[in-house]
Scaffold this motif. Sequence first.
Motif, mmCIF file in Angstrom:
data_model
loop_
_atom_site.group_PDB
_atom_site.id
_atom_site.type_symbol
_atom_site.label_atom_id
_atom_site.label_comp_id
_atom_site.label_asym_id
_atom_site.label_seq_id
_atom_site.Cartn_x
_atom_site.Cartn_y
_atom_site.Cartn_z
ATOM 1 N N PHE A 194 0.838 -1.205 0.000
ATOM 2 C CA PHE A 194 0.000 0.000 0.000
ATOM 3 C C PHE A 194 0.875 1.258 0.000
ATOM 4 O O PHE A 194 0.652 2.196 -0.768
ATOM 5 N N TYR A 195 1.877 1.282 0.881
ATOM 6 C CA TYR A 195 2.791 2.419 0.925
ATOM 7 C C TYR A 195 3.571 2.551 -0.377
ATOM 8 O O TYR A 195 3.841 3.666 -0.850
ATOM 9 N N LEU A 196 3.970 1.423 -0.960
ATOM 10 C CA LEU A 196 4.733 1.468 -2.204
ATOM 11 C C LEU A 196 3.925 2.112 -3.319
ATOM 12 O O LEU A 196 4.441 2.962 -4.060
ATOM 13 N N VAL A 197 2.668 1.721 -3.454
ATOM 14 C CA VAL A 197 1.819 2.300 -4.504
ATOM 15 C C VAL A 197 1.644 3.798 -4.283
ATOM 16 O O VAL A 197 1.712 4.593 -5.229
ATOM 17 N N ARG A 198 1.455 4.206 -3.024
ATOM 18 C CA ARG A 198 1.281 5.634 -2.734
ATOM 19 C C ARG A 198 2.585 6.415 -2.856
ATOM 20 O O ARG A 198 2.561 7.646 -2.904
ATOM 21 N N SER A 199 3.706 5.716 -2.915
ATOM 22 C CA SER A 199 5.000 6.406 -3.020
ATOM 23 C C SER A 199 5.213 7.064 -4.379
ATOM 24 O O SER A 199 6.112 7.903 -4.528
ATOM 25 N N PHE A 200 4.406 6.684 -5.368
ATOM 26 C CA PHE A 200 4.564 7.262 -6.703
ATOM 27 C C PHE A 200 3.891 8.635 -6.813
ATOM 28 O O PHE A 200 3.925 9.243 -7.881
ATOM 29 N N GLN A 201 3.279 9.092 -5.731
ATOM 30 C CA GLN A 201 2.652 10.413 -5.736
ATOM 31 C C GLN A 201 3.655 11.476 -5.301
ATOM 32 O O GLN A 201 4.592 11.206 -4.551
ATOM 33 N N SER A 202 3.449 12.675 -5.787
ATOM 34 C CA SER A 202 4.296 13.801 -5.378
ATOM 35 C C SER A 202 3.404 15.029 -5.183
ATOM 36 O O SER A 202 2.677 15.417 -6.105
ATOM 37 N N PRO A 203 3.398 15.629 -3.998
ATOM 38 C CA PRO A 203 4.150 15.216 -2.814
ATOM 39 C C PRO A 203 3.607 13.933 -2.215
ATOM 40 O O PRO A 203 2.486 13.519 -2.513
ATOM 41 N N LEU A 204 4.414 13.307 -1.353
ATOM 42 C CA LEU A 204 3.991 12.071 -0.711
ATOM 43 C C LEU A 204 2.741 12.323 0.133
ATOM 44 O O LEU A 204 2.654 13.332 0.828
ATOM 45 N N PRO A 205 1.755 11.420 0.086
ATOM 46 C CA PRO A 205 0.470 11.679 0.754
ATOM 47 C C PRO A 205 0.576 11.744 2.273
ATOM 48 O O PRO A 205 -0.337 12.264 2.911
ATOM 49 N N TRP A 206 1.649 11.207 2.851
ATOM 50 C CA TRP A 206 1.789 11.259 4.305
ATOM 51 C C TRP A 206 2.692 12.415 4.764
ATOM 52 O O TRP A 206 2.994 12.530 5.956
ATOM 53 N N ALA A 207 3.111 13.272 3.828
ATOM 54 C CA ALA A 207 3.999 14.374 4.187
ATOM 55 C C ALA A 207 3.239 15.570 4.740
ATOM 56 O O ALA A 207 3.788 16.346 5.538
ATOM 57 N N LEU A 208 1.966 15.746 4.336
ATOM 58 C CA LEU A 208 1.182 16.903 4.755
ATOM 59 C C LEU A 208 -0.193 16.453 5.229
ATOM 60 O O LEU A 208 -0.709 15.410 4.795
ATOM 61 N N CYS A 209 -0.785 17.245 6.090
ATOM 62 C CA CYS A 209 -2.156 16.968 6.529
ATOM 63 C C CYS A 209 -3.134 17.310 5.403
ATOM 64 O O CYS A 209 -2.948 18.308 4.695
ATOM 65 N N PRO A 210 -4.174 16.506 5.207
ATOM 66 C CA PRO A 210 -5.145 16.793 4.154
ATOM 67 C C PRO A 210 -6.092 17.928 4.556
ATOM 68 O O PRO A 210 -6.307 18.191 5.747
ATOM 69 N N LEU A 211 -6.647 18.568 3.543
ATOM 70 C CA LEU A 211 -7.622 19.639 3.787
ATOM 71 C C LEU A 211 -9.011 19.042 3.972
ATOM 72 O O LEU A 211 -9.328 17.975 3.425
ATOM 73 N N LEU A 212 -9.825 19.716 4.752
ATOM 74 C CA LEU A 212 -11.213 19.312 4.880
ATOM 75 C C LEU A 212 -11.937 19.526 3.564
ATOM 76 O O LEU A 212 -11.558 20.387 2.759
ATOM 77 N N GLU A 213 -12.969 18.748 3.324
ATOM 78 C CA GLU A 213 -13.710 18.852 2.072
ATOM 79 C C GLU A 213 -14.372 20.229 1.951
ATOM 80 O O GLU A 213 -14.999 20.714 2.900
ATOM 81 N N ASN A 214 -14.185 20.855 0.794
ATOM 82 C CA ASN A 214 -14.741 22.191 0.512
ATOM 83 C C ASN A 214 -14.292 23.228 1.545
ATOM 84 O O ASN A 214 -15.074 24.066 1.997
ATOM 85 N N SER A 215 -13.025 23.111 1.951
ATOM 86 C CA SER A 215 -12.503 24.044 2.944
ATOM 87 C C SER A 215 -11.006 24.202 2.756
ATOM 88 O O SER A 215 -10.338 23.344 2.165
ATOM 89 N N SER A 216 -10.471 25.299 3.262
ATOM 90 C CA SER A 216 -9.031 25.533 3.232
ATOM 91 C C SER A 216 -8.374 25.177 4.559
ATOM 92 O O SER A 216 -7.185 25.425 4.753
ATOM 93 N N GLN A 217 -9.141 24.583 5.475
ATOM 94 C CA GLN A 217 -8.635 24.197 6.784
ATOM 95 C C GLN A 217 -8.137 22.752 6.755
ATOM 96 O O GLN A 217 -8.715 21.887 6.089
ATOM 97 N N PHE A 218 -7.068 22.519 7.490
ATOM 98 C CA PHE A 218 -6.547 21.160 7.597
ATOM 99 C C PHE A 218 -7.441 20.325 8.511
ATOM 100 O O PHE A 218 -8.110 20.846 9.406
ATOM 101 N N ASP A 219 -7.422 19.030 8.268
ATOM 102 C CA ASP A 219 -8.192 18.110 9.093
ATOM 103 C C ASP A 219 -7.687 18.204 10.534
ATOM 104 O O ASP A 219 -6.510 17.945 10.809
#
Length: 686
Positions: A194-219
Amino acid sequence: MTTRRESVESQDQASWTAEPLDSTSTPAAATSAFQLVRSRTSLSEKLTEDEQKRDSLSSQVWADADNDSILETLENVVEPVEEISTKRPSWANKTEYLLAQVGFSVGLSTVWRFPYLCFHNGGGSFLIIYVFLMFLVGVPVLLMEMAAGQRMRQGSIGVWKIFCPWIGGVGYTSFLVCFIVGLYYSVLMTWSLFYLVRSFQSPLPWALCPLLENSSQFDPECTRTVPTVYFWYRHMLNASDKIEIGGLPSKDLSVSLFMTWLIICISMIKGLKSSGKVPALYSLEVWRRTGNHLFLSLGSGFGSFTAISSYIPRSNNCVADAFAVALLNLLTSVTAMVFVFATMGHFATKNHENCYLKNAEEVRNLVVAGVLPPEVSFPESSYHDISSTYSAWISSYPEEIRNVLLHYLTNCSLSKELKEVMEGPGVALVAFSDIVSVFKWPTFWAIIIFVFLVALGLSTLMGILQGIITPLQDHFSSLRKHTKLLTVGICVSMFLGSLVFVGPSGSYYVNLLDDYWASPPLFCILIVENMAMAWIYGARRFLADIIIILGRPLSPVYRWLWCYVSPFVLLVLFLSTVINLYLKTITYIAWNSTASNEVVQSYPSWMKILLIVLIVVTILPVPIYFLYTLYTVYFPASKTDSRTTVTFEPEAKGDFLESRPRLHKRLGLKMMSKKDKKPGGNLPAM
């Protein structure tokens, strides 16, 4: 498979049938036939004498001086008259075989569990105990399993029936352990994939907190912790707050699990060629945890070493292989520990500094609110090196003011921060995802690291599957004709069984099996195997077999380890594990989504009952098979036509002459002797 003696018997009987002597036979033909039988009888008698010589060796290995006499006796043993090719597949070369053994032993648990257990069980003391137990018990037991498979050319079920029919059930227990461990171990590889497949993304999905849906605030659940921990629990595991809260399997993890078993199935079908603290030294709990991890990490008791070794010629140096596997396992464990400790130490220090910064900001807010006087404000010039100036700033105030400050501030402790980042068995994957986030070209390094972890998981799972497939094919010869179909069937069934571990509470079930279930059956297996080899088959006899395999002296210290040290240590570890399971509350690390931190939860009482039932069911084949064998001995009437015969097939030229296996199987011997005495019966054994 047949021995040389039985090969001669079959040839003689064939000659009798093909060329019967009747009244029309010429005198010359009769004389020729008589001479043929006489010569073959003499040869058979010679073979019997040689076998007796070899059997006499087994009771002589007491000291180093006895080794020389064994080797001298070997020189007088005749070579096999006729070599019979074996249909059993074999490794292409020694390198492939050794890589398969090391690949099975050095798996994800080596990287996954070792750093976590080392940190929470005394640090340096854990490492000292681990090394001590590895050489005192781990290597001798590992050598025993390798030599048994290499010598007997059988999987776990067949090997221990040869050593002693009474404990034949231990092979079935090993089979069950392999099956159940394979179910949840595949999930560890699934996480890495699972981590290997997600490693092909840039930036890495675990490097930053995701934003809330329809918002500019972090989860907010992510901002209360670090992005890597949030990604582990929320995005990958989708973990529930308690084990009682279930749900359907995760779609993403289910796809990764399917790909895991597909890769394993294809690899198996391709065949064999694809494959701290000083007081902790006195803590029985530390010794118990260390012993548990040692055998789980090495892989002893699964039957996989025995299965893999059964495909190597009997002349292979199994002693060197056992030491190589153990040392490489230790080297990998220590390397992973250093890497994880350095990573976790870096982030613990970072969190420690953040704690200082939060306290300094809290003091500033209290000064602005008029709660504290302005003179207690943290100096602006000290922010650039807050780690070294914070303690001096607190200590500079009188005790009265310092007590007031500490009342409003959080206690910042580096050891506390380190303990928090080292909580949970997923610390290794979190550590790897943490460290690659700060590297240059993080995507590249993430791919490299998780490819390595997937490869480790694949090699171990292939070894586990070999411990399932080989015993089945040895026990049911018809399955050898349908290897691919058998492999697909096992992989499909294990994939379906593994789905329970990819649900919201699946990781908690993985922890339950890995922490509490796996050790008791493994210790039971190893104790029974060790006692059968050392006290029933005979440690001296087995040591003589190994000397015959190696063709050189071997230290008799192994006999003392097999007879006394290993059984004692294994029995103590087994009893301490069972007592600990009975007396202590079993717990797991759960994710608290409200506070965004890990909390210790107790397993429900019904889960403990389920755990005990699973342990008993796994061990049950041992007493059941014992009672079955007892029944066949004392009530042989129902087994009149059954004769248990286990024989060896000669190796290719260059291997040492194999001795006849000294079996304890005597079922039907009385009937055979009576039948041989009857006029017109079978020819007497030659």
